[in-house]
Design an enzyme around this catalytic site. Structure first.
Site, PDB file in Angstrom:
ATOM      1  N   TYR A  13      45.836  50.616 -87.121  1.00 33.77           N
ATOM      2  CA  TYR A  13      44.870  51.552 -87.681  1.00 33.77           C
ATOM      3  C   TYR A  13      45.586  52.531 -88.595  1.00 33.77           C
ATOM      4  O   TYR A  13      46.579  53.161 -88.188  1.00 33.77           O
ATOM      5  CB  TYR A  13      44.145  52.303 -86.563  1.00 33.77           C
ATOM      6  CG  TYR A  13      43.404  53.542 -87.033  1.00 33.77           C
ATOM      7  CD1 TYR A  13      42.349  53.434 -87.942  1.00 33.77           C
ATOM      8  CD2 TYR A  13      43.770  54.807 -86.598  1.00 33.77           C
ATOM      9  CE1 TYR A  13      41.682  54.551 -88.401  1.00 33.77           C
ATOM     10  CE2 TYR A  13      43.099  55.937 -87.039  1.00 33.77           C
ATOM     11  CZ  TYR A  13      42.058  55.808 -87.944  1.00 33.77           C
ATOM     12  OH  TYR A  13      41.403  56.929 -88.397  1.00 33.77           O
ATOM     13  N   SER A  14      45.135  52.667 -89.838  1.00 36.77           N
ATOM     14  CA  SER A  14      45.640  53.646 -90.784  1.00 36.77           C
ATOM     15  C   SER A  14      47.156  53.476 -90.958  1.00 36.77           C
ATOM     16  O   SER A  14      47.600  52.418 -91.428  1.00 36.77           O
ATOM     17  CB  SER A  14      45.257  55.055 -90.320  1.00 36.77           C
ATOM     18  OG  SER A  14      45.416  55.998 -91.349  1.00 36.77           O
ATOM     19  N   GLU A  15      47.965  54.460 -90.598  1.00 32.85           N
ATOM     20  CA  GLU A  15      49.411  54.302 -90.722  1.00 32.85           C
ATOM     21  C   GLU A  15      49.903  53.107 -89.921  1.00 32.85           C
ATOM     22  O   GLU A  15      50.798  52.372 -90.357  1.00 32.85           O
ATOM     23  CB  GLU A  15      50.129  55.570 -90.257  1.00 32.85           C
ATOM     24  CG  GLU A  15      51.641  55.508 -90.411  1.00 32.85           C
ATOM     25  CD  GLU A  15      52.327  56.816 -89.995  1.00 32.85           C
ATOM     26  OE1 GLU A  15      52.349  57.753 -90.817  1.00 32.85           O
ATOM     27  OE2 GLU A  15      52.824  56.895 -88.852  1.00 32.85           O
ATOM     28  N   ALA A  73      48.248  50.397 -89.429  1.00 36.75           N
ATOM     29  CA  ALA A  73      47.890  49.201 -90.189  1.00 36.75           C
ATOM     30  C   ALA A  73      48.907  48.939 -91.290  1.00 36.75           C
ATOM     31  O   ALA A  73      49.246  47.783 -91.577  1.00 36.75           O
ATOM     32  CB  ALA A  73      46.492  49.348 -90.777  1.00 36.75           C
TER      33      ALA A  73
END
Length: 319
Positions: free
Chosen positions: A129-131, A133
């Site tokens: 997720y986000s960073e 990812a």
């Protein structure tokens, strides 16, 4: 399939377990997956004004951050011109002068994730997720590089990215973001890209999608913001879609493992069998709610920079 899960910035393994909880529970109950969680090594404090947003302390990042405004990128989104491709949009955030960054900290973060994978032989998928990812994408790209250059077998056969961004890949003494319009396909395994059309950073998710093998990639728009969807409609639709995807991946690996890998003693790249074995037919949600996700083909066409217009890529507004 067993997924190693990587949280976003200012997250932790514990908090990401809660954040991903409804999705993970649904997948486990259907017998589709099990989950392991990790986190960054750098303990951090959330930005001013966000002290209670990210969950219980301690909080971590994979990247050793430099001083500055942690949400400067989000604020600058307001001023992005319309009509740019995802890659061109990302280049707007490139600093005018090179940043003095210790890339060894990023190498250490990658090595930590690789060690976690090596320590659990059942892990064959990544969720970020986000960073997290971006870290997961960087792991996939590094595995692809090792396979192409040294024939090192890949451990990861499927990755799910929530609100992702393109991978950082080693080049010279540092790392660079590999963007599709310059470098083509960087990740050559099946991928599933979950984003929200109301995410001010949606262009980053699509730039990651563009850097992946297009025959092996799905896009899923949950219609929300920069988050992991937890509502029942999105969780159920994600489970339905991923059930088909994971079944196809496992079948393809099993069949070609018997026919090729066992005979030659080497791994067959996913791209050699994916066009036939891995179907990427799009699905559209049958639910009535406007926020329920969709993997409709129109999402791919309107947001990809592969020979199509991308005017809609930055229509999201920041409150």
């Amino acid at each position: 399939m067993r997924f190693l899960c990587l949280p976003g910035a200012y997250g932790s393994a514990k908090n990401f377990g809660v954040q991903l909880g409804p999705f993970a529970k649904h997948m486990e109950e259907r017998g589709l997956a099990t989950f392991a969680f990790t986190q960054g090594a750098h303990e951090v404090e959330p930005p001013l004004g966000w002290e209670n947003y990210f969950g219980s302390r301690p909080l971590y990042r994979f990247i050793d951050t430099v001083k500055g405004d942690a949400f400067e990128v989000v604020r600058r989104v307001r001023h992005i011109p319309r009509g740019l491709s995802p890659e061109a949009t990302l280049r707007l955030f490139k600093p005018d002068n090179p940043i003095d960054f210790d890339w060894q900290t990023f190498r250490d973060a990658l090595n930590h994730v690789f060690k976690t994978i090596d320590d659990d032989p059942e892990i064959d998928g990544l969720i970020g997720y986000s960073e997290g990812a971006m870290m997961a994408a960087s792991i996939c790209a590094e595995e692809n590089r090792r396979w192409e250059e040294n024939g090192t077998p890949k451990r990861i056969k499927f990755a799910i990215f929530f609100a992702g961004s393109p991978p950082l890949v080693a080049e010279g003494d540092g790392f660079i973001a590999k963007l599709a319009d310059e470098h083509g396909t960087v990740i050559d395994i099946p991928t599933f890209h979950v984003f929200g059309s109301n995410d001010p950073l949606v262009y980053s998710s699509v730039a990651l999608y563009n850097a992946c093998n297009q025959d092996l990639a799905h896009l899923y728009d949950h219609g929300l913001g920069h988050l992991v969807p937890r509502d029942a409609d999105n969780v159920e639709q994600l489970g339905d879609t991923l059930s088909d995807v994971i079944t196809q991946i496992n079948k393809a690996h099993a069949e070609f493992g018997r026919d090729k890998a066992s005979a030659s003693g080497t791994q067959t790249p996913v791209s050699e069998f994916a066009a036939e074995e891995y179907a990427t037919s799009s699905l559209t949600s049958s639910s009535a709610g406007g926020s329920t996700g969709s993997t409709a083909e129109s999402d791919v066409d309107s947001r990809s920079s592969h020979e199509v217009e991308s005017d809609g890529i930055v229509k999201a507004q920041v409150a």
